[in-house]
Structure formats: structure tokens, C-alpha cells
Design an enzyme around this catalytic site. Structure first.
Site, PDB file in Angstrom:
ATOM      1  N   ASP A   1       3.288  19.156   6.467  1.00 12.21           N
ATOM      2  CA  ASP A   1       4.611  19.357   5.867  1.00 12.21           C
ATOM      3  C   ASP A   1       5.480  18.135   6.172  1.00 12.21           C
ATOM      4  O   ASP A   1       5.003  17.160   6.739  1.00 12.21           O
ATOM      5  CB  ASP A   1       5.256  20.664   6.362  1.00 12.21           C
TER       6      ASP A   1
ATOM      7  N   HIS B   1       1.039  26.214   7.351  1.00 11.23           N
ATOM      8  CA  HIS B   1       0.100  27.042   8.113  1.00 11.23           C
ATOM      9  C   HIS B   1      -0.269  28.265   7.287  1.00 11.23           C
ATOM     10  O   HIS B   1       0.253  28.491   6.218  1.00 11.23           O
ATOM     11  CB  HIS B   1       0.752  27.490   9.420  1.00 11.23           C
TER      12      HIS B   1
ATOM     13  N   ASP C   1       0.878  18.575  11.286  1.00  9.90           N
ATOM     14  CA  ASP C   1       1.023  19.631  10.273  1.00  9.90           C
ATOM     15  C   ASP C   1       1.260  19.056   8.869  1.00  9.90           C
ATOM     16  O   ASP C   1       1.919  18.032   8.715  1.00  9.90           O
ATOM     17  CB  ASP C   1       2.196  20.556  10.628  1.00  9.90           C
TER      18      ASP C   1
ATOM     19  N   TYR D   1      -1.140  30.617  14.042  1.00 11.78           N
ATOM     20  CA  TYR D   1       0.131  30.023  14.441  1.00 11.78           C
ATOM     21  C   TYR D   1       1.311  30.895  14.023  1.00 11.78           C
ATOM     22  O   TYR D   1       1.339  31.445  12.924  1.00 11.78           O
ATOM     23  CB  TYR D   1       0.262  28.629  13.826  1.00 11.78           C
TER      24      TYR D   1
ATOM     25  N   GLU E   1       7.986  17.528   8.250  1.00 17.47           N
ATOM     26  CA  GLU E   1       8.148  17.133   9.650  1.00 17.47           C
ATOM     27  C   GLU E   1       6.833  16.595  10.213  1.00 17.47           C
ATOM     28  O   GLU E   1       6.824  15.647  10.994  1.00 17.47           O
ATOM     29  CB  GLU E   1       8.647  18.315  10.477  1.00 17.47           C
TER      30      GLU E   1
ATOM     31  N   GLU F   1      -0.210  18.581  16.670  1.00 18.79           N
ATOM     32  CA  GLU F   1       1.086  18.840  17.303  1.00 18.79           C
ATOM     33  C   GLU F   1       0.971  19.812  18.472  1.00 18.79           C
ATOM     34  O   GLU F   1       1.613  19.653  19.495  1.00 18.79           O
ATOM     35  CB  GLU F   1       2.075  19.382  16.266  1.00 18.79           C
TER      36      GLU F   1
ATOM     37  N   ARG G   1       4.680  30.084  13.881  1.00 24.33           N
ATOM     38  CA  ARG G   1       5.855  29.521  13.209  1.00 24.33           C
ATOM     39  C   ARG G   1       5.423  29.088  11.821  1.00 24.33           C
ATOM     40  O   ARG G   1       4.961  27.971  11.618  1.00 24.33           O
ATOM     41  CB  ARG G   1       6.416  28.346  14.002  1.00 24.33           C
TER      42      ARG G   1
END
Length: 661
Positions: free
Chosen positions: A82, A356, A80, A309, A84, A7, A311
Site C-alpha cells: 500500500d 492485507h 506492505d 494481520y 505507506e 514491516e 490492522r
DNA sequence: CAGTGAGCGAGCTTCCGCTTGACTT
């Protein structure tokens, strides 16, 4: 040649460095397909089929990925790990197959890793799988639900309150919290109370103690929640006047004898390393950064490769990082600061996805970032917090001595640091509070008694930091959206900042009350929590996403229809200024809101047509050119800037808020 | 970098979550 899709472009660069020339790594830069912006994009008649399209501005990237995939021998979808990220992987897969998911995935597989370390990535490449359709379905349900709520509720507000307004699962609840807090504050009536202290001497050394009880019945010594809103359910006695306090003081007679001495060692565990939310809260508290400013600085650090990362909702550290942290602690602070075993932290928020790591320096040996000033200051917070999370506990000896005088009892507290542990790295160790060596049955000399007046205080207004803390605790919003939520609710003029804290506007209150009255379920704090439970069931293959959405949508759309038909349009009260209209001299000047923002006009409109510009002054700063007042103005496009109140005589202007002096 | 403005009703507004740029004093 193999292609890897991630991403973030920074992550792409890191992976290319780890993997060498056999791999090409491309970044999607977020979602590549989404619902259309200009229409609902969900076919509610046809099983809620989402009408996905390529996001405008992402066409180039999709084309680039397609081209690279054609050339590559194999494609790894490494978005990622997860909900999303799974959806992004799915949309890449679908884009490579003309918008549909292929029956069989050949030459393409899904991989995940939670840490950007070489070992984690090499392990992930060995363990490739397929895109998890259940997890994708959970994301689809989330996306469709948010779209239905947002795009069905907002038009109700346009019709019943004011054009251009917005409502949503997250923003409307955030506004509600602020509105309700303001009302709590308005309802609050402050109550005075007194506390009594004494100064005693032993062996020539004086110390302070506080009166805590009479005949075992405790006095109110600190403000308790029970005192909010004047609710005296507390079992404690409140001293309600100076006279009453003086009477007690007059009643205090020697001997003053030490009744009980407790000494115990308290151990304090270090704090977990930062998540996005705790980083924003700490940067606000310690650096006075807004969440937006914090994220801008963090982005810079991330792009420079100085931190992981930024976020994230996870507090775990990569194994490599644990080892490195322990080494650096030993080397910089001494072996005694390293605990026997590494510290682990459980994630408190139930909805955490932990795609993350926690936020940490990529190299613990670097204690300064030395790039931009903001970024460097934030880096030092991150470094201290992440490093100290792996340090030993702090140990403090706590001493508590009770002093008796007839029916009355005082308490004296002392504190002595035994071992600073992690507090040395965090630079937060407290000073000792000395007490003389008190022994049971010691008789003390009293120097004086005194009383202090306190007032109960209402709960504080929310700051960015405290609002984000509540949202996170309730599982509302995500690390990537905390800062944007803050700007959305201000941009819609639902709330404003006053001395750094949120105050609802009249519009915010009116819109909130309307939604809370007609859509109480959606405005309820647990709404998101329930949604997350449902999504988990979809992700685990125990529920079917269409059914979840349908059982929400049917009653919801019925209610929307009913409100559109029956509810009256709400009148928004005008804000008064208390000034007379300079034209007709009869009416009062009021602040109205037009298409271009606020303006002043006469309350007697349409009889009196006087209008004037409304200017918002910034307190405490003056124009650097002429010393006039600084006011907020807006460009033709609606962007805010700062200008001088003497315009056009003085032409000073700035995008940034001028600092003091 | 600095207009106007509410009332008529053309066509427009709007969500959350994932990611960075490109525009400036």
C-alpha cells in the site's frame, strides 16, 4: 543468501519458516525515516522539500538492515502493498544508498503479496519489480500535508486558546463530530407518541397485532428520523395523547376480518469477515472491549500465529482459507451449510488499500485460542465471523397479515426459520414468532386493545465503536490509527467518556468552534476525501505532488497569518460546581485547569486565593481496603492511577480500574 | 504511585501512519 525486508517481525518469522535457510528476513517495525519531531521539517520556500531523518529508536534496525544487505547477494523489499508500505520500501532503499534513491537499482527489487501463504510468497518472488515512485510521491504528499496542517494549526491554538493544544486533519474532525452531536442532543425536545395494539384469537390461539392505518392513512408506528428535532415532515399520523389513543380504541368495532396474507421467504446473506474497524465495533458491542483493549488482544493472537494481520481494511480471504473454511463448515455443521460457490465481499470504503487479508483464524479447525482470557474471547468472535462468512444464507419465512375493522387496519407479523445457515455459526438465530394459520376473510375474535406510550429519543452520543464507524465511512484515519485517535482526543481533554460514551469538554467545544470558524475547509468532513482523490491522481502519475501541496498551502498559510493577526484570544468559560467557597463564603467554587490538570478555586480570584484539589470519583466501586470512595489521581509524570479518597489514612492504590463489588 | 496551581513570559508544546516493546498493581 538473500535478504527480505518486511514491516512486522511476526511476518518475518513466518516467511523464514516458509522459505528456509537461503533467505534472511528482517522487519523494519514500521517507518524508519520520518520528519523531525521538534520542527516543521518541510522547506516551504523550496518546493516543500521534506527533511527526513532516521526515526529515533530505529537507528539500530537501520544499521542491522544495512549490514545484512552488504552481506546478502540480493535484497527484496517486501513491505506492505500500500501507499505507506511503498514509502517504507523507498526509505529502506534510500538508507542503503546514503539517503538518496540510486539511479539504478541493482541487486535490489520490490515485491508485494496480499496474503501470507506459501504459494502467494513464492509467486511474489518470481515477479519482482521496482519501487513505484508515483506511489511514494503520493505518500510524501500525504505526510507533508498532515505535517503542515498539524504544525501550523496547533500553534494558532496555543496563541489563541491555550498552550499545549493540538489540531490535525483527523483529530479535529473527530472532535467536531462529538461536539456537533452533543449540540444536536441539547436542541432535541422529546415528544411523546402512542401506539395501539390488539390481541386476537383464531382457533383457540391468541396473537398480537398493531394498528397501522385508518382509511389508508398511516399511523406513526416507529420513531422516524423526521421526528428528530420536532420536524414533522412525516406523512404519518401521530397519536399525541392518551385520550386520543383511548378514543380510537373506543371506536374499534367487530367484525375483525383478515384482509390479506403475504408469505415470503427472505434470504439473509452472511456478514463479511472482520476488518480492524468492524472487529473493534463487534468487540465493543459483544464483549464491551475498548478499541485499545481489542487491539492488544488481537496483537497477542497475531504474534501467536493464531490469526492473520489485525490492522486491515480488506474483507477478502486467501484462496487457501476459502477452501479450508468450506471444509470445516461441512465437517462441523453439515454439507447443507456450504454454499455452492464461495462468498465474496466488496469493500465498502472507497479509500481501502487492501494490503492485507481480512482478519481470520490461520486454522479454522481451531475454535478456541486458549491463551489469555481477552484474547480467547476475541478469537472466538473472529473464528465465528470469518467461518460464517463462507456459510450459506439464512432463510426465514415472513408472514404478514392485515386485519380490517371498519376504517381501521391492523397488521400481524410472524416469522419462521426455514434454514439457519450462517446464523447457526454466529449464534445469532432469532426465535420464531408464531402466528395461527390465518386465511383470507377469516373472522377473528378480539381479546383486548391497549395503547403504549413512547417518547422520541435524541440521537445517541458516540461510543468508541460508533465514532470509528463514522470515521471509517468518511475515509478519515486508518486501521492502525483508530485506537490512537480515541486516546488522543481524550488525552488532550477535548472529550471525556461518560458511561462509555463521548461528551465534549468545554475546552473541546471552544477549540472546535475556533477552528470551525476560521478554518472551515479543513474541519469539513469531505476534506480528507478530496485529499485522497488528489493522492490517487499522484499515485497514477496524473498529478504532481508539489503542485497539489502548493495549491493547498498558499491559501492555507494566508489564512493562518490572518487569524494569528486578527482573531481575538478566546476566553474559556470556567466550569461551576454550585458549591460556596469555604474560605470567603462569598464566591462560588469553580473548576479551573492549570499546568497540572484540574483544580478547584474561588470564583473571586484574585480577591480570594482559596484552592483545593479536584478529585474525580468513580461511581459504583469502593476501596477494597477500607470501603472509601475510589478517585482518579495522577503521578508526578502525569500518568493516571486509582486511589482511595481516604488517603493518607488509607494507602490503597491501583493502576487498573477496580471492578465492581 | 498522592506537588502544585491561574496572573508575569524562559523555552516549550504540535501532525498522521507504520510497527512493537518495556515499565508497573
Amino acid at each position: 543468501m538473500k535478504l527480505i525486508i518486511v514491516e512486522s517481525p511476526t511476518k518475518a518469522r513466518t516467511l523464514e519458516r516458509f522459505l528456509g535457510k537461503d533467505y534472511q528476513v528482517l522487519a523494519t517495525m514500521g517507518h524508519i525515516r520520518d520528519l523531525p519531531k521538534s520542527k516543521l521539517g518541510v522547506d516551504v520556500e523550496n518546493n516543500f522539500e521534506p527533511q527526513y531523518e532516521i526515526v529515533s529508536g530505529q537507528k539500530k534496525i537501520v544499521a542491522k538492515i544495512k549490514k545484512a544487505a552488504d552481506k546478502a547477494g540480493f535484497v527484496f523489499l517486501a513491505t506492505d502493498p500500500d501507499r505507506e508500505g511503498e514509502a517504507i520500501a523507498y526509505h529502506v532503499l534510500a538508507s542503503l544508498n546514503d539517503g538518496r534513491r540510486p539511479k539504478k537499482q541493482t541487486n535490489i527489487s520490490r515485491i508485494t503479496f496480499h496474503e501470507i501463504t506459501q504459494s502467494a510468497i513464492l509467486a511474489a518472488l518470481e515477479k519482482s519489480g521496482q519501487v513505484d515512485q508515483d506511489l511514494v510521491d503520493a505518500q510524501t504528499a500525504r505526510r507533508v500535508l498532515d505535517r503542515l496542517v498539524g504544525y501550523k494549526l496547533s500553534p494558532v491554538l496555543w496563541k489563541k486558546v491555550r498552550r499545549g493544544l493540538s489540531a490535525g486533519r483527523v483529530q479535529s474532525v473527530a472532535v467536531r463530530l462529538i461536539v456537533e452531536r452533543e449540540r444536536e442532543i441539547n436542541r432535541f425536545s422529546s415528544q411523546p407518541y402512542w401506539r395501539i395494539g390488539g390481541e386476537f384469537i383464531k382457533g383457540g390461539e391468541s396473537f398480537g397485532a398493531e394498528l397501522i392505518s385508518k382509511k389508508g392513512k398511516k399511523y406513526q408506528t416507529r420513531e422516524k428520523m423526521a421526528l428528530f428535532a420536532g420536524d414533522y415532515t412525516s406523512s404519518r399520523t401521530t397519536i399525541k395523547s392518551a385520550d386520543q389513543a383511548q378514543e380510537i380504541i373506543n371506536d374499534l368495532k367487530p367484525p375483525f376480518r383478515v384482509g390479506q396474507v403475504d408469505r415470503k421467504t427472505s434470504r439473509r446473506h452472511p456478514y463479511p469477515p472482520f476488518t480492524t474497524s468492524t472487529m473493534q465495533q463487534a468487540a465493543y458491542r459483544l464483549l464491551n472491549f475498548s478499541s485499545q483493549r481489542t487491539m492488544r488482544a488481537a496483537q497477542k493472537l497475531y504474534e501467536e500465529g493464531l490469526i492473520t494481520y489485525h490492522r486491515t481494511d480488506s474483507t477478502s480471504l486467501a484462496k487457501e482459507a476459502l477452501v479450508a473454511a468450506r471444509q470445516v463448515i461441512a465437517q462441523k455443521f453439515g454439507q447443507e451449510f456450504v454454499p455452492d460457490e464461495a462468498n465474496f465481499y466488496k469493500t465498502k470504503t472507497r479509500v481501502a488499500q487492501e494490503a492485507h487479508e481480512a482478519i481470520r483464524p490461520t486454522d479454522f479447525n481451531r475454535s478456541q485460542a486458549d491463551i489469555a482470557r481477552d484474547a480467547d474471547r476475541l478469537y472466538q468472535l473472529i473464528w465465528r465471523r470469518a467461518l460464517s462468512s463462507q456459510a450459506a444464507d439464512a432463510q426465514t419465512e415472513m408472514i404478514m397479515a392485515k386485519i380490517n375493522s371498519g376504517d381501521y387496519q391492523f397488521i400481524a407479523r410472524g416469522r419462521r426459520l426455514i434454514f439457519p445457515g450462517f446464523t447457526k455459526i454466529l449464534k445469532m438465530s432469532q426465535d420464531d414468532e408464531r402466528l395461527p394459520d390465518l386465511l383470507l376473510d377469516d373472522t377473528l375474535e378480539s381479546v383486548k386493545f391497549f395503547s403504549n406510550k413512547f417518547d422520541t429519543t435524541p440521537p445517541p452520543r458516540y461510543s468508541e465503536a460508533s465514532l470509528i464507524a463514522v470515521l471509517e465511512k468518511e475515509g478519515i484515519g486508518r486501521p492502525s490509527t483508530y485506537a490512537p485517535i480515541i486516546s488522543t482526543i481524550q488525552g488532550r481533554n477535548y472529550v471525556q467518556k461518560k458511561e462509555g460514551r463521548f461528551v465534549p469538554t468545554i475546552l473541546g467545544q471552544v477549540a472546535n468552534d475556533f477552528l470551525a470558524k476560521h478554518f472551515p475547509k479543513i474541519m469539513d468532513l469531505p476534506f480528507t476525501a478530496k485529499m485522497e482523490e488528489d493522492l490517487d491522481r499522484v499515485a497514477n502519475g496524473k498529478a504532481e505532488w508539489h503542485k497539489i501541496i502548493s495549491s493547498f498551502y498558499q491559501p492555507f498559510i494566508g489564512q493562518v497569518g490572518e487569524v494569528e493577526e486578527k482573531a481575538k484570544r478566546v476566553k474559556i468559560p470556567v466550569e461551576k460546581t454550585g458549591q460556596k467557597c469555604p474560605e470567603c463564603k462569598k464566591g462560588e467554587l469553580v473548576i479551573r485547569t492549570g499546568r497540572f490538570g484540574k483544580f478547584l478555586s474561588c470564583s473571586r480570584f484574585p480577591d480570594c486565593k482559596y484552592t483545593a484539589n479536584y478529585v474525580e470519583k468513580i461511581d459504583g466501586v469502593s476501596c477494597p481496603d477500607c470501603g472509601g470512595e475510589v478517585v482518579i489521581r495522577r503521578t508526578k509524570k502525569g500518568k493516571h492511577f486509582y486511589g482511595c479518597s481516604h488517603y493518607p489514612n488509607c494507602k490503597w492504590a491501583s493502576w487498573r480500574k477496580p471492578s465492581k463489588n
